[in-house]
Design an enzyme around this catalytic site. Structure first.
Site, PDB file in Angstrom:
ATOM      1  N   GLY A 232       0.816  -1.217   0.000  1.00  0.00           N
ATOM      2  CA  GLY A 232       0.000   0.000   0.000  1.00  0.00           C
ATOM      3  C   GLY A 232       0.851   1.269   0.000  1.00  0.00           C
ATOM      4  O   GLY A 232       0.588   2.210  -0.749  1.00  0.00           O
ATOM      5  N   GLU A 318       6.185   2.427   8.990  1.00  0.00           N
ATOM      6  CA  GLU A 318       5.355   1.245   8.740  1.00  0.00           C
ATOM      7  C   GLU A 318       6.213   0.111   8.167  1.00  0.00           C
ATOM      8  O   GLU A 318       5.967  -1.064   8.418  1.00  0.00           O
ATOM      9  CB  GLU A 318       4.188   1.582   7.793  1.00  0.00           C
ATOM     10  CG  GLU A 318       3.097   0.527   7.820  1.00  0.00           C
ATOM     11  CD  GLU A 318       1.812   0.969   7.130  1.00  0.00           C
ATOM     12  OE1 GLU A 318       0.884   1.433   7.811  1.00  0.00           O
ATOM     13  OE2 GLU A 318       1.735   0.850   5.891  1.00  0.00           O
TER      14      GLU A 318
HETATM   15  O1  F6P Z   1      -3.688   0.491   8.401  1.00  0.00           O
HETATM   16  C1  F6P Z   1      -2.536   0.536   7.618  1.00  0.00           C
HETATM   17  C2  F6P Z   1      -2.821   0.284   6.158  1.00  0.00           C
HETATM   18  O2  F6P Z   1      -3.059  -1.048   5.924  1.00  0.00           O
HETATM   19  C3  F6P Z   1      -1.675   0.797   5.302  1.00  0.00           C
HETATM   20  O3  F6P Z   1      -0.684  -0.140   5.136  1.00  0.00           O
HETATM   21  C4  F6P Z   1      -2.377   1.169   4.037  1.00  0.00           C
HETATM   22  O4  F6P Z   1      -1.625   2.077   3.280  1.00  0.00           O
HETATM   23  C5  F6P Z   1      -3.644   1.773   4.563  1.00  0.00           C
HETATM   24  O5  F6P Z   1      -3.951   1.013   5.721  1.00  0.00           O
HETATM   25  C6  F6P Z   1      -4.802   1.775   3.621  1.00  0.00           C
HETATM   26  O6  F6P Z   1      -5.090   0.479   3.178  1.00  0.00           O
HETATM   27  P1  F6P Z   1      -5.992   0.227   1.906  1.00  0.00           P
HETATM   28  O7  F6P Z   1      -5.285   0.818   0.717  1.00  0.00           O
HETATM   29  O8  F6P Z   1      -6.139  -1.258   1.811  1.00  0.00           O
HETATM   30  O9  F6P Z   1      -7.311   0.900   2.136  1.00  0.00           O
END
Ligand code: F6P
Length: 495
Positions: A232, A318
């Protein structure tokens, strides 16, 4: 500290026209030699080759980290489990370009996403807005991340429902903030008399979970996929970066990818001794070993890069904020706390601590050669900006003696200088890829898997029963999932 001539002569390295000067790191030639030898012992060269080759370097999730393929403009095949990923990547580029040409008369774009689905595009939109003469396609680009409705309300107050497009960006398509905000925006479209057909035409998704986007009633043609081999926080190079193309044109998006690709080629091919991401990683490791540093700051002397430290916080903390290594053993070092904001503003905030605080905090000073506006004052102001940047580094390095202890600057506070020729899409791409590759290098030196983030899950789980208790509004007692302190706080909120 390091004004020794031998240090100055060997401290400057250049890649993709980005200059790194480590003179104020105060690392001797012999110490550098040891650091490079440690990097080799840590198999950093093998790791770099494996990363670009699509090996499953994300061990805990058993998958590769192939974000480099998303910016592989050379289209040289990238084989993943026997199949070239480049045709699928290229197809998404084609669709992004087609969309740019199609969106005429759009007044507002609401980009809904959080974390890695937000920071990268938000940083790029902000940073590139300052490029003198950049093509801007005139639509208002709104970023909606927080579940706090303040952001939602601010955006919906400004957007025009009939000419708004909504892009829901989520790798997992299960992130609560994003799905709740998306539902709220759809409800707003409905409340503003948009027809079913209009809403269907307005909704877009960028995701690695295509079935979930379909379930959300996003039309097939409006879904832009990316893949589970893209973390992500490394996803701005995919269709997550759509706002860049929509706002500044597809060519600018391509330049952004090109800068990152150029930095990747450097990282992949340059010997460790000339490799910018590796040198920066080793300098930080050295400061952990010798000064026991626990935090570092990134200070861009460029207002346009004010969002850069926020993007970097997720990337570094992270990726590498972990206390066990790839083999499940306690680590010796992991990511320091990262913070920062644009200079010279930062000087008027926490630089007191950086100069005279009891902890040493290394700094990456990031400067840009060219002024970032075409105002008549630009040259004179930029000279002052750069003078401040250089002066702070010198003051931190050498310190100052004084009779009055209050006026003593201890010095011996290390810093890097990174100098970009100018701030445009190409060098922004190169800068972000430099730090991504530095984070991966640090992960290898610390033996940390930089590509998972298990530590973000537990809090999300605990929030669920708390939300239920807040919903009922009834007094509660501590139980298996809510402790006495939190129960008391819930009761306070419910009172
Ligand atoms: O909570 C952390 C996280 O999983 C990050 O790693 C990621 O960038 C963000 O949440 C958003 O996740 P997604 O793109 O799956 O909505």
């Amino acid at each position: 500290m390091s004004s020794r001539p031998e240090n100055i002569a060997t401290s400057t390295h250049t890649a993709v026209d980005v200059v790194l000067d480590t003179a104020y790191q105060n690392i001797s030639g012999a110490q550098w030699a040891n650091l490079f030898s440690f990097a080799r012992k840590s198999k950093l060269e093998e790791f770099i080759a494996d990363m670009f080759a699509g090996k499953h370097i994300n061990l805990s999730e058993d998958r590769p980290a192939l974000h480099s393929a998303l910016r592989n403009l050379s289209k040289v095949p990238v084989i993943l489990d026997g199949k070239d990923v480049m045709p699928a990547v290229t197809e998404v580029w084609r669709r992004i370009e087609a969309l740019c040409n199609k969106w005429v008369g759009v007044t507002d774009v609401i980009h809904i996403g959080i974390g890695g689905s937000d920071f990268g595009p938000r940083l790029a939109i902000e940073a590139l807005a300052h490029v003198p003469g950049i093509e801007s396609r005139g639509m208002r680009m709104h970023f909606l991340a927080n579940i706090d409705t303040a952001e939602l309300a601010r955006i919906l107050d400004r957007a025009q429902p009939n000419s708004t497009r909504v892009v829901i960006v989520s790798k997992s398509f299960t992130t609560l903030e994003t799905t709740m905000n998306a539902k709220a925006v759809v409800a707003w479209l409905k409340a503003n008399d948009c027809t079913k057909g209009q809403i269907a035409n307005s909704l877009f998704a960028v995701t690695a979970n295509v079935p979930a986007a379909r379930e959300f009633d996003i039309e097939e043609d409006n879904i832009f996929p990316f893949w589970d081999w893209v973390g992500g926080r490394y996803s701005v190079w995919s269709a997550v970066g759509l706002p860049i193309a929509l706002q500044y044109g597809f060519k600018t998006f391509e330049e952004f990818l090109a800068g990152a690709h150029a930095m990747d080629l450097h990282f992949k091919n340059a010997p460790l001794e000339q490799n910018l991401p590796v040198i920066m990683a080793l300098a930080l490791l050295h400061q952990q070993e010798t000064l026991g540093i626990k935090a570092y700051a990134a200070i861009p002397y460029a207002d346009a890069l004010d969002w850069f430290p926020k993007w970097l916080q997720q990337l570094d903390m992270e990726s590498n904020g972990k206390s066990i290594d790839r083999d499940g053993r306690p680590v010796k070092h992991s990511s320091p706390v990262v913070f920062g904001s644009a200079g010279s503003n930062a000087q008027h905030s926490y630089f007191q601590l950086l100069h005279q605080g009891s902890d040493v905090v290394p700094i990456d000073f990031i400067a840009v050669r060219k002024p970032m506006s075409d105002r008549p004052e630009a040259v004179a102001h930029h000279r002052i900006l750069l003078s401040n940047c250089l002066a702070q580094a010198q003051a931190l390095a050498h310190g100052k003696a004084a009779d009055n202890p209050n006026d003593v600057y201890p010095g011996n506070r290390p810093s890097n200088l990174l100098l970009l020729p100018e701030l445009n899409a190409f060098y922004l791409g190169a800068l972000l890829a430099l730090y991504e590759n530095r984070a991966a290098s640090l992960g290898t030196l610390w033996n940390i898997n930089s590509f998972d983030q298990p530590g973000v899950e537990y809090g999300k789980v605990l929030a669920k029963p708390i939300e239920k208790a807040l919903l009922t509004g009834l007094p509660i007692e501590a139980n298996d999932s809510i402790d006495a302190v939190t129960a008391a706080r819930i009761n306070l909120l419910n009172s």
